[in-house]
Structures are given as structure tokens and as C-alpha cells.
Design an enzyme around this catalytic site. Sequence first.
Site, PDB file in Angstrom:
ATOM      1  N   ARG A  58       0.817  -1.208   0.000  1.00 25.52           N
ATOM      2  CA  ARG A  58       0.000   0.000   0.000  1.00 25.52           C
ATOM      3  C   ARG A  58       0.851   1.258   0.000  1.00 25.52           C
ATOM      4  O   ARG A  58       0.417   2.323  -0.448  1.00 25.52           O
ATOM      5  CB  ARG A  58      -0.932  -0.020   1.219  1.00 25.52           C
ATOM      6  CG  ARG A  58      -1.762   1.231   1.386  1.00 25.52           C
ATOM      7  CD  ARG A  58      -2.866   1.045   2.414  1.00 25.52           C
ATOM      8  NE  ARG A  58      -2.393   0.534   3.683  1.00 25.52           N
ATOM      9  CZ  ARG A  58      -1.764   1.283   4.611  1.00 25.52           C
ATOM     10  NH1 ARG A  58      -1.526   2.563   4.381  1.00 25.52           N
ATOM     11  NH2 ARG A  58      -1.384   0.754   5.758  1.00 25.52           N
ATOM     12  N   TYR A 111     -16.457  21.507  -9.743  1.00 29.13           N
ATOM     13  CA  TYR A 111     -16.990  20.176 -10.025  1.00 29.13           C
ATOM     14  C   TYR A 111     -18.002  19.791  -8.939  1.00 29.13           C
ATOM     15  O   TYR A 111     -17.729  19.900  -7.749  1.00 29.13           O
ATOM     16  CB  TYR A 111     -15.808  19.217 -10.054  1.00 29.13           C
ATOM     17  CG  TYR A 111     -16.081  17.750 -10.177  1.00 29.13           C
ATOM     18  CD1 TYR A 111     -16.876  17.238 -11.196  1.00 29.13           C
ATOM     19  CD2 TYR A 111     -15.472  16.851  -9.290  1.00 29.13           C
ATOM     20  CE1 TYR A 111     -17.077  15.875 -11.318  1.00 29.13           C
ATOM     21  CE2 TYR A 111     -15.668  15.486  -9.413  1.00 29.13           C
ATOM     22  CZ  TYR A 111     -16.468  15.003 -10.418  1.00 29.13           C
ATOM     23  OH  TYR A 111     -16.663  13.654 -10.534  1.00 29.13           O
ATOM     24  N   ASP A 183      -7.604  22.155  -9.452  1.00 26.71           N
ATOM     25  CA  ASP A 183      -8.012  21.013 -10.273  1.00 26.71           C
ATOM     26  C   ASP A 183      -7.625  21.309 -11.719  1.00 26.71           C
ATOM     27  O   ASP A 183      -8.208  22.167 -12.374  1.00 26.71           O
ATOM     28  CB  ASP A 183      -9.521  20.795 -10.143  1.00 26.71           C
ATOM     29  CG  ASP A 183     -10.005  19.559 -10.899  1.00 26.71           C
ATOM     30  OD1 ASP A 183      -9.317  19.114 -11.846  1.00 26.71           O
ATOM     31  OD2 ASP A 183     -11.086  19.046 -10.560  1.00 26.71           O
TER      32      ASP A 183
END
Length: 393
Positions: A58, A111, A183
Site C-alpha cells: 500500500r 466540479y 483542479d
Amino acid sequence: MSDSNPKDMKTATALVRAGREKSITGQFVNPPVVHASTVLFDSVDNMMHRRERYAYGRRGTPTSDALAGAMNEIEGSAGTVLCPSGLSAVSTALLSCLSAGDHLLMVDCVYGPARNFAKHILKRLGIETTFFPPDIGADIGSLFTERTRAVYLEAPGSLTFEMQDVPAIAAAARARGAATIFDNTWATPVFFKALAAGVDITLMAATKYVSGHSDVMLGTVSANEAYWPKLIDTHGTMGLCVGPDDIYLGLRGLRTMAIRLERQMKSGLTVANWLAARPEVTRVLHPALESDPGHALWKRDMSGASGLFGVLFGGWDQKDAALFIDTLKLFGIGASWGGFESLAILANPGHTREAVPWTEEGTLVRLHIGLEDPSDLLADLEAGFAAVTAARP
């Protein structure tokens, strides 16, 4: 480092060469796809003191290092984390900067799922959000409070494609000790270097142009030196990771992103200009068009445009627009974008705005222009217009 110095390369070249350490790929062009959870150590002492490059699946593998390393070189970042979706990248970036009692400034054309995260999850954690007009520029300073810790931008805006003065807003935030999160899914680092413009953390829904083939869910978040420790700590503490097959597909898509974006930009502008001349169209929402209110900012800050934009149809209701879309043969009807295929959806930004109500007249359709020949797309759109005309009394 990769086998060449990325600072000496153009972005298109860096997309091909970045993230190819010989310690990862060896003699192969592409890295191995490593499926791993447990990592074995040679001794207890090595495990206790973390003397090996990898400790647990991970926390990183050669596969994830290849993509993260490539993103670092392309973004010019101190570090990059990989997330299982674009929305996961949004939430990871925000949580790396915010704590209970903090205040967030978020652009109003953001968004939708990012807005939802702020209004529900962040609110539940005791974090207040103020939405601001996209054109606020340096005047954003008037909205800061003693608790403001981050400003969140997305340019152009989701669905309605407003530009923002990113350098001015980032400078105002930095002067007040707040992070700027951006973004960059629409332009990508191919067309906009967000960190160089003063942003502290930049993210993408790599599901879209990075992957490019509508078959991967993936997000990337890259940070400068000041915010990288917080970002990597948050990402690791939240237990986020991405499957190696999706990472590999994302890296493969990255290699061709520049050439795909160039083609989709050109085709998108061809279609956008054709639509702008149609009598049925009130306005095309595309910052690369000279008629767009955000064109000057786009021209100053970005070196190109993607294939995503909006179209306002005057005198049409949603029934007309739905018939138009349903008639199209080359435009799929579906969420997301950034793949090789063209898409069309109905859009309704009116119910999501708070700082600046959406008052534009007409019905909004969002188009994504793929890799099809633009002449075929124009013929398909012409058939859609004809269907609406034929259906009227």
C-alpha cells in the site's frame, strides 16, 4: 531520476521519458506490474529501521513509483500521490490542508462532487466553506478570515468553463498563509503548469486525459515542497492506494497524452467554431474562443485547450436538447470525458450555484470531442439539428 534530465526536455518528450528509472524498469521500456501486499525483509533489523526501498504494498511498489515519478517530473512537484479516483484526489488534497474549525474558499463553478464533499463531509468535520465568484481575482483577499487555510480553484470551471486568475488568487492566498489547491483536469500539465503559476497542490482526475481510454479510475495529487509532507502523510494515514493494473494503464495513457490532446484541441475548436456560427446556438462556452469572457486569461496562462466545452441552445427546451443528443450516432451519452470517443450530455448548473446564480438563457449541452474525424462529427451534429427541426410543428 529518469535516464534523462526532464528539465532539458519539452513536455511532450518528458511524457515519454519521465518515470523510467533503470532501478525500476531495468532493460524494459515499461515497468513491471507488481501485485503486492507483503514485502519481505532480509532481517529484523532491516525491517525495524526501514532499510529497504519498499515496506508494504500500500505504501508503494515499482509500478506506483513509475507513475508518481513521471508525474513529479511533468508537474515540477516535490511529490505525487495516486488515488483511486478523481474525487478521491479532491478529498485527499483538501483534507491534507484542513482541520476542524478551518475555513475554505472554493470557486463557485467547481466540479459538483467536490462541492458536495465540502458541503457535507467537510461541514460535518467542522470546516466552513465559502463559495466565491470565478472572476474575483486578487479581490479574493476580502473573503479571508483568520481561519482560512485553503483556496480551491478549477479553471475552466465545471460545466460552464469560467476562467480564474490563478496567479493572482494564489499570490493572495500565499500572502495570508493559505494553500491554493487547483483542479487541472481540463488543461493537464501539458497545457498549464499549475505549480509554476503559484499553486501549492495540483490534482487531476487521471481517469480522463491521462488514462485516455475510458477504462481506468485514477487520480493524482502533486504538491510543492511546503505541502508535500502534509499530503503524503494524509494519503498514507487514510490508507489510499490504487491497483497496479490501473496504475499501469494510467502510465501507458500518459505516454500518448500530448499527441491526443493536440488532436482533440484542434478538433474541439473546429466543432466549437462551427457551432458558434449556427443560428440555434446562443453561445459556445470555450475559453479558447476569442468571444469567450475568459479568453484573455486563458491565452495568458495556458498553452492549449482540451476537447471539452459547453453549448447554449437558444429557444430550445430540454426536450429539444434531449432529441438532439439522442439523434447523434458518434457522440455517446455518458459521464466522464477525456477518452478517445466523443460524448454529449445535458447540463444544468443552475441548482448548484451560490455566489453567482446561473442566469444564462437557453439549454446547456456539454460536449467532449474525441479522436474521430471532425468532418464526421459535424455531419452527425447536422443530423441532430435536422431532427429537432423536423420534430417541430
